[in-house]
Design an enzyme around this catalytic site. Structure first.
Site, mmCIF file in Angstrom:
data_model
loop_
_atom_site.group_PDB
_atom_site.id
_atom_site.type_symbol
_atom_site.label_atom_id
_atom_site.label_comp_id
_atom_site.label_asym_id
_atom_site.label_seq_id
_atom_site.Cartn_x
_atom_site.Cartn_y
_atom_site.Cartn_z
ATOM 1 N N LYS A 168 0.816 -1.216 0.000
ATOM 2 C CA LYS A 168 0.000 0.000 0.000
ATOM 3 C C LYS A 168 0.854 1.273 0.000
ATOM 4 C CE LYS A 168 -3.983 -2.162 2.410
ATOM 5 N NZ LYS A 168 -4.812 -2.124 3.649
ATOM 6 N N TYR A 204 -12.604 -2.615 -3.061
ATOM 7 C CA TYR A 204 -13.133 -2.543 -1.693
ATOM 8 C C TYR A 204 -14.663 -2.533 -1.659
ATOM 9 C CZ TYR A 204 -8.517 -1.816 0.430
ATOM 10 O OH TYR A 204 -7.224 -1.979 0.891
ATOM 11 N N ASN A 214 -2.024 0.189 7.446
ATOM 12 C CA ASN A 214 -1.579 -1.169 7.770
ATOM 13 C C ASN A 214 -0.771 -1.849 6.668
ATOM 14 O OD1 ASN A 214 -3.676 -1.860 6.082
ATOM 15 N ND2 ASN A 214 -4.909 -2.907 7.633
ATOM 16 N N HIS A 245 -2.149 -5.397 1.652
ATOM 17 C CA HIS A 245 -3.400 -6.131 1.444
ATOM 18 C C HIS A 245 -3.085 -7.555 1.015
ATOM 19 C CE1 HIS A 245 -7.396 -7.216 -0.062
ATOM 20 N NE2 HIS A 245 -6.761 -7.746 -1.098
ATOM 21 N N GLU A 288 -9.635 -10.891 -7.395
ATOM 22 C CA GLU A 288 -8.776 -9.709 -7.208
ATOM 23 C C GLU A 288 -7.568 -9.727 -8.147
ATOM 24 O OE1 GLU A 288 -7.915 -9.525 -3.004
ATOM 25 O OE2 GLU A 288 -9.989 -9.035 -2.496
HETATM 26 P P1 DAT Z 1 -7.750 -6.879 5.810
HETATM 27 O O1 DAT Z 1 -6.993 -5.769 5.121
HETATM 28 O O2 DAT Z 1 -6.966 -7.405 6.976
HETATM 29 O O3 DAT Z 1 -8.230 -7.948 4.868
HETATM 30 P P2 DAT Z 1 -10.542 -6.002 5.907
HETATM 31 O O4 DAT Z 1 -10.717 -6.647 4.574
HETATM 32 O O5 DAT Z 1 -11.485 -6.362 6.990
HETATM 33 O O6 DAT Z 1 -9.060 -6.209 6.472
HETATM 34 O O7 DAT Z 1 -10.627 -4.426 5.726
HETATM 35 C C1 DAT Z 1 -9.979 -3.804 4.621
HETATM 36 C C2 DAT Z 1 -9.255 -2.590 5.123
HETATM 37 O O8 DAT Z 1 -10.216 -1.670 5.665
HETATM 38 C C3 DAT Z 1 -8.274 -2.863 6.257
HETATM 39 O O9 DAT Z 1 -6.999 -3.236 5.784
HETATM 40 C C4 DAT Z 1 -8.256 -1.554 6.973
HETATM 41 C C5 DAT Z 1 -9.665 -1.011 6.788
HETATM 42 N N1 DAT Z 1 -10.498 -1.295 7.940
HETATM 43 C C6 DAT Z 1 -11.063 -2.484 8.269
HETATM 44 N N2 DAT Z 1 -11.774 -2.395 9.387
HETATM 45 C C7 DAT Z 1 -11.678 -1.092 9.790
HETATM 46 C C8 DAT Z 1 -12.181 -0.351 10.875
HETATM 47 N N3 DAT Z 1 -12.963 -0.914 11.810
HETATM 48 N N4 DAT Z 1 -11.856 0.967 10.962
HETATM 49 C C9 DAT Z 1 -11.080 1.543 10.027
HETATM 50 N N5 DAT Z 1 -10.555 0.903 8.977
HETATM 51 C C10 DAT Z 1 -10.860 -0.398 8.863
HETATM 52 MG MG MG Z 2 -9.659 -7.911 3.397
#
Ligand code: DAT
Ligand code: MG
Length: 149
Positions: free
Chosen positions: A9, A49, A112, A115, A126
């Site tokens: 990212k 997303y 973070n 991805h 994806e």
């Molecule tokens: P991951 O990236 O671990 O697959 P995810 O698919 O649940 O996590 O969410 C995608 C991204 O969205 C994640 O990297 C960071 C953001 N995100 C997820 N949950 C969040 C939250 N509660 N508050 C803010 N950002 C969040």
């Molecule tokens: Mg995810």
């Protein structure tokens, strides 16, 4: 063989962590089948997303992923989805185990670093969203028989 889409990212690219992050997947044994440096468009970010469209953080998530260039990587391997996600660590870096990418290099959920696809089905979707077939290379690595049983 499963496929997973990895995105290094914008924060990781800006912080000079691209090589370190790629090294971890490569050292683990995952095989690179596609890789490119790119600026993600808003349209592609919203598609990627889409599952989070109704979440309160959707707008900031899209703005973050298009804020600066990324490196996208398609990886292949047995259990590639689970192995890549374990290498990445928990979504919230504050909860990510030490030794994972997020646990070693990140502080906050909105920064973070990386991805990784979350299911076999989404890995295929994806990778297809980010790569044309002509950009994916099917090859045999000299070390494959020492990594895959
Ligand atoms: P991951 O990236 O671990 O697959 P995810 O698919 O649940 O996590 O969410 C995608 C991204 O969205 C994640 O990297 C960071 C953001 N995100 C997820 N949950 C969040 C939250 N509660 N508050 C803010 N950002 C969040
Ligand atoms: Mg995810």
């Amino acid at each position: 063989m499963e496929r997973t889409l990895i995105i290094i990212k914008p924060d990781a690219v800006q912080r000079g962590l691209s090589g370190e992050i790629l090294r971890r997947f490569e050292s683990r044994g995952l095989r690179i089948i596609g890789m490119k440096f790119m600026q993600v468009s808003r349209g592609l970010a919203e598609k990627h997303y889409d599952v989070h469209r109704e979440r309160p953080f959707f707008a900031s998530l899209v703005d973050y992923i298009i804020s600066s260039p990324v490196i996208v990587i398609a990886l292949e391997g047995t259990n590639a989805i689970q192995i890549a996600r374990n290498t990445i660590g928990a979504t919230n870096p504050a909860e990510a185990a030490a030794g994972t990418i997020r646990g070693d290099f990140a502080m906050e959920i909105g920064r973070n670093l990386v991805h990784g696809s979350d299911s076999v089905e989404n890995g295929e979707i994806e990778v297809g969203n980010f790569f044309d077939d002509t950009e994916l290379v099917s090859w045999e690595r000299a070390t494959d028989s020492w990594i895959f049983e």
